[in-house]
Design an enzyme around this catalytic site. Structure first.
Site, PDB file in Angstrom:
ATOM      1  N   SER A   1      -2.285  -4.158  20.975  1.00 46.80           N
ATOM      2  CA  SER A   1      -2.981  -5.196  20.202  1.00 46.80           C
ATOM      3  C   SER A   1      -4.389  -4.754  19.851  1.00 46.80           C
ATOM      4  O   SER A   1      -5.150  -5.518  19.261  1.00 46.80           O
ATOM      5  CB  SER A   1      -3.086  -6.481  21.028  1.00 46.80           C
ATOM      6  OG  SER A   1      -1.821  -6.910  21.405  1.00 46.80           O
TER       7      SER A   1
ATOM      8  N   GLU B   1      -4.857  -0.208  30.173  1.00 42.62           N
ATOM      9  CA  GLU B   1      -4.001  -1.401  30.181  1.00 42.62           C
ATOM     10  C   GLU B   1      -4.534  -2.432  31.165  1.00 42.62           C
ATOM     11  O   GLU B   1      -5.654  -2.841  31.004  1.00 42.62           O
ATOM     12  CB  GLU B   1      -2.539  -1.035  30.460  1.00 42.62           C
ATOM     13  CG  GLU B   1      -1.471  -1.952  29.867  1.00 42.62           C
ATOM     14  CD  GLU B   1      -1.707  -3.452  29.834  1.00 42.62           C
ATOM     15  OE1 GLU B   1      -2.389  -3.916  28.908  1.00 42.62           O
ATOM     16  OE2 GLU B   1      -1.165  -4.176  30.686  1.00 42.62           O
TER      17      GLU B   1
ATOM     18  N   THR C   1      -8.444   1.993  26.690  1.00 42.40           N
ATOM     19  CA  THR C   1      -7.856   1.163  27.747  1.00 42.40           C
ATOM     20  C   THR C   1      -7.035   1.950  28.763  1.00 42.40           C
ATOM     21  O   THR C   1      -6.496   3.018  28.438  1.00 42.40           O
ATOM     22  CB  THR C   1      -6.925   0.096  27.104  1.00 42.40           C
ATOM     23  OG1 THR C   1      -6.437  -0.791  28.116  1.00 42.40           O
ATOM     24  CG2 THR C   1      -5.739   0.716  26.396  1.00 42.40           C
TER      25      THR C   1
ATOM     26  N   ARG D   1      -2.759   6.922  21.716  1.00 37.50           N
ATOM     27  CA  ARG D   1      -1.968   6.010  22.539  1.00 37.50           C
ATOM     28  C   ARG D   1      -1.106   6.789  23.532  1.00 37.50           C
ATOM     29  O   ARG D   1      -0.568   7.851  23.198  1.00 37.50           O
ATOM     30  CB  ARG D   1      -1.061   5.191  21.614  1.00 37.50           C
ATOM     31  CG  ARG D   1      -0.276   4.083  22.291  1.00 37.50           C
ATOM     32  CD  ARG D   1      -1.153   2.999  22.808  1.00 37.50           C
ATOM     33  NE  ARG D   1      -0.417   1.761  23.092  1.00 37.50           N
ATOM     34  CZ  ARG D   1      -0.954   0.732  23.733  1.00 37.50           C
ATOM     35  NH1 ARG D   1      -2.220   0.760  24.137  1.00 37.50           N
ATOM     36  NH2 ARG D   1      -0.246  -0.355  23.952  1.00 37.50           N
TER      37      ARG D   1
ATOM     38  N   GLY E   1      -6.167  -7.940  25.828  1.00 36.14           N
ATOM     39  CA  GLY E   1      -4.720  -8.083  25.668  1.00 36.14           C
ATOM     40  C   GLY E   1      -4.395  -8.519  24.245  1.00 36.14           C
ATOM     41  O   GLY E   1      -5.100  -8.168  23.303  1.00 36.14           O
TER      42      GLY E   1
ATOM     43  N   THR F   1      -9.678  -2.931  29.520  1.00 39.63           N
ATOM     44  CA  THR F   1      -9.935  -2.441  28.172  1.00 39.63           C
ATOM     45  C   THR F   1     -11.418  -2.583  27.813  1.00 39.63           C
ATOM     46  O   THR F   1     -12.134  -3.384  28.399  1.00 39.63           O
ATOM     47  CB  THR F   1      -9.033  -3.149  27.136  1.00 39.63           C
ATOM     48  OG1 THR F   1      -7.680  -3.080  27.578  1.00 39.63           O
ATOM     49  CG2 THR F   1      -9.108  -2.520  25.769  1.00 39.63           C
TER      50      THR F   1
ATOM     51  N   ASP G   1       3.182  -2.390  28.071  1.00 37.70           N
ATOM     52  CA  ASP G   1       2.997  -2.983  26.733  1.00 37.70           C
ATOM     53  C   ASP G   1       4.291  -2.934  25.910  1.00 37.70           C
ATOM     54  O   ASP G   1       4.361  -3.496  24.828  1.00 37.70           O
ATOM     55  CB  ASP G   1       1.872  -2.266  25.967  1.00 37.70           C
ATOM     56  CG  ASP G   1       0.513  -2.885  26.259  1.00 37.70           C
ATOM     57  OD1 ASP G   1       0.438  -3.834  27.053  1.00 37.70           O
ATOM     58  OD2 ASP G   1      -0.490  -2.410  25.685  1.00 37.70           O
TER      59      ASP G   1
HETATM   60  N1  GLU Z   1      -3.008  -2.558  26.687  1.00 34.22           N
HETATM   61  C1  GLU Z   1      -3.427  -3.577  25.783  1.00 34.22           C
HETATM   62  C2  GLU Z   1      -3.180  -3.124  24.366  1.00 34.22           C
HETATM   63  O1  GLU Z   1      -3.187  -1.965  24.095  1.00 34.22           O
HETATM   64  C3  GLU Z   1      -4.833  -3.965  25.986  1.00 34.22           C
HETATM   65  C4  GLU Z   1      -4.994  -4.598  27.337  1.00 34.22           C
HETATM   66  C5  GLU Z   1      -6.197  -5.447  27.517  1.00 34.22           C
HETATM   67  O2  GLU Z   1      -7.007  -5.617  26.645  1.00 34.22           O
HETATM   68  O3  GLU Z   1      -6.376  -5.938  28.617  1.00 34.22           O
HETATM   69  O4  GLU Z   1      -2.984  -3.945  23.528  1.00 34.22           O
END
Ligand code: GLU
Length: 578
Positions: free
Chosen positions: A462, A417, A415, A108, A484, A397, A437
């Site tokens: 997520s 993001e 991802t 991350r 997301g 993602t 996030d």
């Molecule tokens: N950045 C999001 C996350 O790590 C994922 C974004 C997405 O799926 O569009 O939860």
């Protein structure tokens, strides 16, 4: 291009075309030739056909699942730059075919030392609009993908590191066709054209490059060659690291401070998996800083107290129970989950069997709870945060699921993001905007948000890369999705498709989505027939498209069977071995 020779141009065109909103197939579907196929040796399910091809090539040539994942990620940086890449981060869950152990790798992004808890607040102390926050230098976290993949490769790589970069380097030099999906996203993005270097790559003058354009990226080829030759240090120090700090510091929009020390001190981390039983299976995923593993485990753990098997997957009763379990899981997510290296997260307590039984008792099989519910009190928890925790929507993602000939499996969500990340292009790749996030509000009524911004902290995710183990502890399924905070519901639904309703992998991936993230119950159009009943149970219902990108592999008695989400352009490929 010899590695693509066995992959006909015909099937490539169909695969690239994507097939959003098509009904579930009743006859063989030429756009998804893997449906009904099983592979006796190894298989990959990856978000883009060219990346799937690179992954399969590694497996065909003696590589393991980690090798295949790295090759796929490098190609995705090129062909699916809106979704993931070396300028971003991800979480990788690995099952070991020899020991049956599950390991999880955290790549991350991390907030630079300059990050402040009020960085996403306006002058009056309110959160700035998301559409403004996502752009430019301020949103960029120190990328984690390369460090994490290097760590996984040190642990489990079978092919030489440099070999894994060859498909992406070759494609970057020779060019690849812009897919329909990428073309739509280039044309539809209001921000790409605001950053000159990014505009120059994706546009011809002022016109977005259309689908089918052969796009070359010699800068990325050079970058990948250096990382291939010198390892991850070539990314985290020296010239490439300086190019990243320059891009953030001199960003045309929201310049911010990221130093060479921020980049060189980045660490990938191995963390314990979060596992919970469902119908005797063991569902394992990623712990904090992702909320994904916990929320999927909690949702399934609560649903284990109800019988879904007797109801169809699209029946109002099943949809109601899923929505109610998710509503409760999202309450705990908001109340407790942030980067567990910085804030206490009651991980064990949140998946404690007694606690989940207690939470399941809050679900009325006939009646929905009102909107937001309170977090529970899992064993070991400190006081919960109770404040706004707006779920974000995402179109970026990517996910890949891979099983190699040695029985190892990988579930990897990756991802930058939001689509195209911060829209800042450095040396051929895009920088993430992962810091969005974080909770924009650091506190609510005096109580600190667990996911508030802090220097060196990782924003809550997520992402829910999931591996399900059989009752005997062996591999059954790898699955995950972009989307997301909806990722949690997409992934839980696909796992339920297989475990509760005995669907095959593609059938589970094709299920219409239902989701509750703490407010209205969201459903896809195919579920409209259930809406009257859901409303009668008290649900406030919203109908809309939900662009998941589930990619899964399921082990069946006949071999490995894959599923790839018809809502995006992913593909499944595999082989029977010698
Ligand atoms: N950045 C999001 C996350 O790590 C994922 C974004 C997405 O799926 O569009 O939860």
């Amino acid at each position: 291009m010899h590695q693509f020779s066995r992959f006909s141009a015909f099937s490539l065109i169909f695969l690239l075309a994507g097939c959003a909103a098509a009904p579930p197939p009743t006859a063989p579907d030429p756009t998804r030739p893997w449906i009904g196929e099983t592979y006796r040796s190894h298989a990959v399910s990856v978000s883009h056909p060219l990346a799937a091809r690179a992954a399969l090539d590694m497996l065909n040539n003696g590589g393991g699942a980690v090798d295949a994942a790295i090759a796929a990620q490098m190609v995705m940086t090129l062909v699916e730059p809106q979704s993931s890449g070396i300028g971003g981060g991800g979480f990788l869950v690995r099952f070991d075919g020899k020991t049956n152990a599950i390991e999880t790798y955290d790549g991350r992004e991390t907030a630079p030392a300059s990050a402040r808890e009020d960085m996403f607040l306006d002058a009056r102390g309110g959160p700035i609009p998301y559409r403004d926050a996502i752009l430019g230098g301020r949103a960029v976290g120190v990328p984690g993908a390369i460090r994490m993949l290097e760590m996984a490769h040190r642990d489990h790589g079978r092919l030489p590191w440099a070999r894994l970069f060859q498909p992406a380097i070759r494609l970057a030099r020779e060019g690849f066709p812009i897919s329909d999906r990428l073309a739509r996203q280039i044309a539809g993005d209001r921000h790409l054209r605001k950053v000159p270097a990014t505009k120059a790559y994706f546009f011809d003058g002022d016109a977005p490059k259309p689908a089918g354009t052969i796009l070359k990226n010699p800068d990325l080829a050079d970058t990948l060659e250096r990382i291939a030759e010198k390892g991850a240090d070539a990314f985290y120090s020296g010239d490439l690291a300086r190019a990243i700090t320059d891009a953030v510091t001199n960003a045309p929009i929201h310049p911010a401070v990221m130093t060479l020390a921020d980049i060189s001190s980045y660490q990938a981390k191995k963390r314990p998996a979060v596992c919970a039983p469902y119908r005797g299976y063991n569902v394992c995923g990623m712990g904090p800083p992702s909320s994904g593993g916990l929320a999927v485990a909690q949702t399934l753990g609560m649903l284990d107290h109800f019988s879904l098997a007797g109801t169809g997957p699209n029946s109002p009763n099943a949809l109601h129970l899923i929505a109610e379990a998710e509503r409760l899981a999202f309450a705990d997510r908001a109340g407790y989950v942030g980067d567990s290296d910085v804030v206490p997260v009651p991980v064990k307590g949140m998946v404690d069997a007694g606690y989940l039984a207690e939470r399941a008792r809050l679900i009325d099989p006939a009646k929905a709870r009102d909107g937001l519910v309170d977090p529970g009190h899992p064993p070991g928890a400190e006081a919960a945060y109770r404040g706004p925790d707006d779920p974000l929507k995402g179109l970026s993602t990517a996910h890949m699921s891979i099983v190699d000939r040695f029985g190892n499996a990988i579930s990897f969500t990756t991802t930058v993001e939001s689509a195209f990340g911060a829209r800042l292009m450095v040396r051929g790749f895009l920088l993430n905007n992962q810091l969005t996030d974080f909770s924009f509000r650091p506190e609510w009524r005096g109580r600190p948000a667990p996911n508030r911004v802090a220097p060196g902290k990782r924003p809550r995710s997520s992402m829910s890369p999931t591996i399900v183990l059989n009752k005997d502890g062996r591999f059954l399924m790898a699955v995950g999705s972009p989307g997301g905070s909806r990722i949690i519901g997409y992934t839980a639904r696909a796992v339920l498709g297989v475990l509760a309703w005995n669907l095959d992998m593609q059938g589970a991936v094709d299920l219409p989505h239902v989701m509750n993230r703490g407010g209205a119950t969201e459903v896809e159009e195919e579920l409209i027939p259930a809406i009257a009943d859901l409303k009668a149970m008290g649900h406030q219902v919203e109908v809309g498209r939900m662009i998941s990108g589930l990619q899964g592999i399921l082990k069946t008695p006949a071999g490995l069977a894959g599923g790839a989400d018809r809502r995006r352009e992913g593909a499944v490929l595999g082989d029977d071995g010698p």
